[in-house]
Design a protein around this motif. Structure first.
Motif, PDB file in Angstrom:
ATOM      1  N   TRP A  60      -3.490   6.655   5.669  1.00  0.00           N
ATOM      2  CA  TRP A  60      -3.142   5.634   6.651  1.00  0.00           C
ATOM      3  C   TRP A  60      -2.838   6.275   8.005  1.00  0.00           C
ATOM      4  CZ3 TRP A  60      -1.819   0.235   6.559  1.00  0.00           C
ATOM      5  CH2 TRP A  60      -2.232  -0.436   5.396  1.00  0.00           C
ATOM      6  N   THR A  97       0.843  -1.188   0.000  1.00  0.00           N
ATOM      7  CA  THR A  97       0.000   0.000   0.000  1.00  0.00           C
ATOM      8  C   THR A  97       0.888   1.252   0.000  1.00  0.00           C
ATOM      9  OG1 THR A  97      -0.130  -0.160   2.403  1.00  0.00           O
ATOM     10  CG2 THR A  97      -1.962  -1.089   1.140  1.00  0.00           C
ATOM     11  N   TYR A 116      -7.138  -3.722   9.802  1.00  0.00           N
ATOM     12  CA  TYR A 116      -7.101  -2.347   9.305  1.00  0.00           C
ATOM     13  C   TYR A 116      -7.902  -2.220   8.024  1.00  0.00           C
ATOM     14  CZ  TYR A 116      -5.245   2.229   8.096  1.00  0.00           C
ATOM     15  OH  TYR A 116      -5.130   3.566   7.783  1.00  0.00           O
ATOM     16  N   GLN A 117      -7.740  -3.165   7.125  1.00  0.00           N
ATOM     17  CA  GLN A 117      -8.436  -3.109   5.856  1.00  0.00           C
ATOM     18  C   GLN A 117      -9.947  -3.290   6.012  1.00  0.00           C
ATOM     19  OE1 GLN A 117      -7.248  -2.021   3.306  1.00  0.00           O
ATOM     20  NE2 GLN A 117      -5.085  -2.463   3.138  1.00  0.00           N
ATOM     21  N   THR A 143       1.020   5.679   0.983  1.00  0.00           N
ATOM     22  CA  THR A 143       0.461   6.927   1.481  1.00  0.00           C
ATOM     23  C   THR A 143       0.650   7.962   0.374  1.00  0.00           C
ATOM     24  OG1 THR A 143       0.862   6.504   3.828  1.00  0.00           O
ATOM     25  CG2 THR A 143       0.740   8.816   3.142  1.00  0.00           C
ATOM     26  N   HIS A 191       4.674   1.558   1.504  1.00  0.00           N
ATOM     27  CA  HIS A 191       4.858   0.936   2.821  1.00  0.00           C
ATOM     28  C   HIS A 191       5.609  -0.380   2.642  1.00  0.00           C
ATOM     29  CE1 HIS A 191       0.779   3.085   3.710  1.00  0.00           C
ATOM     30  NE2 HIS A 191       1.796   3.919   3.654  1.00  0.00           N
ATOM     31  N   ARG A 214      -9.550   2.726  11.621  1.00  0.00           N
ATOM     32  CA  ARG A 214      -8.654   3.846  11.363  1.00  0.00           C
ATOM     33  C   ARG A 214      -8.015   4.268  12.679  1.00  0.00           C
ATOM     34  NH1 ARG A 214      -9.255   2.085   7.203  1.00  0.00           N
ATOM     35  NH2 ARG A 214      -9.906   3.049   5.252  1.00  0.00           N
TER      36      ARG A 214
END
Length: 312
Positions: free
Chosen positions: A167, A150, A267-268, A152, A198, A272
């Motif tokens: 994120w 992933t 998280y997915q 940012t 990441h 958050r």
């Protein structure tokens, strides 16, 4: 401040040439910043290897680099000095796979004169007609290599990164010349953006081609540039297979990767926060540092003498 234009020289064939009359995109891939998995360094090297290029501007490295903190290498052969690796900080013109011209700012991040350097880059961007700057970064995160990488995304206008979810919310980090450039461009109302891939915490000290592939794919999607990925995919698969083979032996390493997978999946699912959460109802998971240190230690111990080591 001294005249920033004294920091750079345009090449003879680039003077007064707005890069083939296009308004190009400029990628910024400075080395020496946090570069987990060597993803940014590899991105610059890959583009310059895969695509035809020419230098359009060079910076006076003697004014910008602290040689004692990053000493260039030299080769000594028997009784004489054979070569010296002269650091180069430059802007290159390249053409993507559809023959669209773009620029690449790459080389060692300046140790000195950041304000003057960013002013010089902005001056050059004006002379070369740059319409958008895109920075590349790579940061270590508590994410597993078994899940899709992933990024940012950040920009001077939200419209430039529509569709990207943050994120992280708010944090204080050490600055970089590239981030200062983006900040100053935004302050002046110009378009600039960046991607930070990441990289699994436990692989941050190795070369991790999968992260470079994600960076260049993200740039292509955001800008329309057709950037080459050949070679990166096969290299990424080789590293991925090597890590999997070591982890397949089970024990502590397998448990640690499983813990990271649980955090990532939680998280997915929509959670958050300032960091990846633990899973409710289960024993508290190790911290990112604990996970990374233990897995690094395991992988290092499992490496065959003289064989490929993803952490080398």
């Amino acid at each position: 401040m001294l005249d920033p234009r004294e920091l750079f020289s345009l090449t003879e064939d680039a003077s007064g040439d707005p890069v083939d009359q296009h308004r190009p995109i400029m990628l910024e891939a400075l080395t020496g910043v946090v570069d987990a998995g060597n993803a940014v360094s590899l991105a610059g090297e890959h583009l310059l290897t895969a695509l035809d290029h020419r230098i359009v501007a060079t910076f006076d490295i003697d004014q910008l680099l602290d040689y004692r903190s990053r000493r260039p290498t030299m080769i000594f052969s028997e009784d004489h000095w054979e070569s010296y690796a002269d650091p180069v900080l430059a802007i290159y013109q390249l053409h993507d796979e559809s023959d669209v011209p773009f620029l690449l700012l790459t080389g060692p991040e300046p140790d000195l004169q950041w304000k003057r350097f960013t002013a010089a880059v902005r001056d050059l961007m004006g002379q070369l007609g740059v319409r958008l700057s895109v920075g590349l970064n790579a940061v270590p995160m508590a994410v597993p290599h078994t899940r899709p990488a992933t990024v940012t995304a950040h920009a001077t206008r939200k419209e430039l990164i529509a569709g990207y979810e943050p994120w992280l919310r708010r944090l204080q980090v050490p600055g970089s010349a590239g981030h200062l450039l983006e900040y100053e461009l935004g302050r002046d109302g110009q378009d600039a953006m960046g991607f930070a891939v990441h990289v699994p915490h436990y692989l941050s000290q190795t070369t991790y081609p999968a992260a470079t592939e994600v960076l260049l794919t993200s740039v292509s999607k955001a800008t329309g540039l057709m950037l080459p990925l050949d070679g990166l995919r096969s290299a990424a698969e080789a590293v991925h297979d090597e890590v999997n083979n070591q982890i397949a032996q089970g024990g502590e390493a397998a448990a640690l990767v499983h813990a990271l997978e649980e955090q990532y999946d939680a998280y997915q699912r929509g959670r958050r926060g300032p960091s990846l959460p633990t899973v409710d109802g289960e024993e508290k998971l190790p911290t990112a540092d604990e996970l990374g240190e233990a897995l690094e230690r395991f992988l290092a111990e499992q490496s065959e003498p003289g064989g490929p080591n993803p952490l080398a």
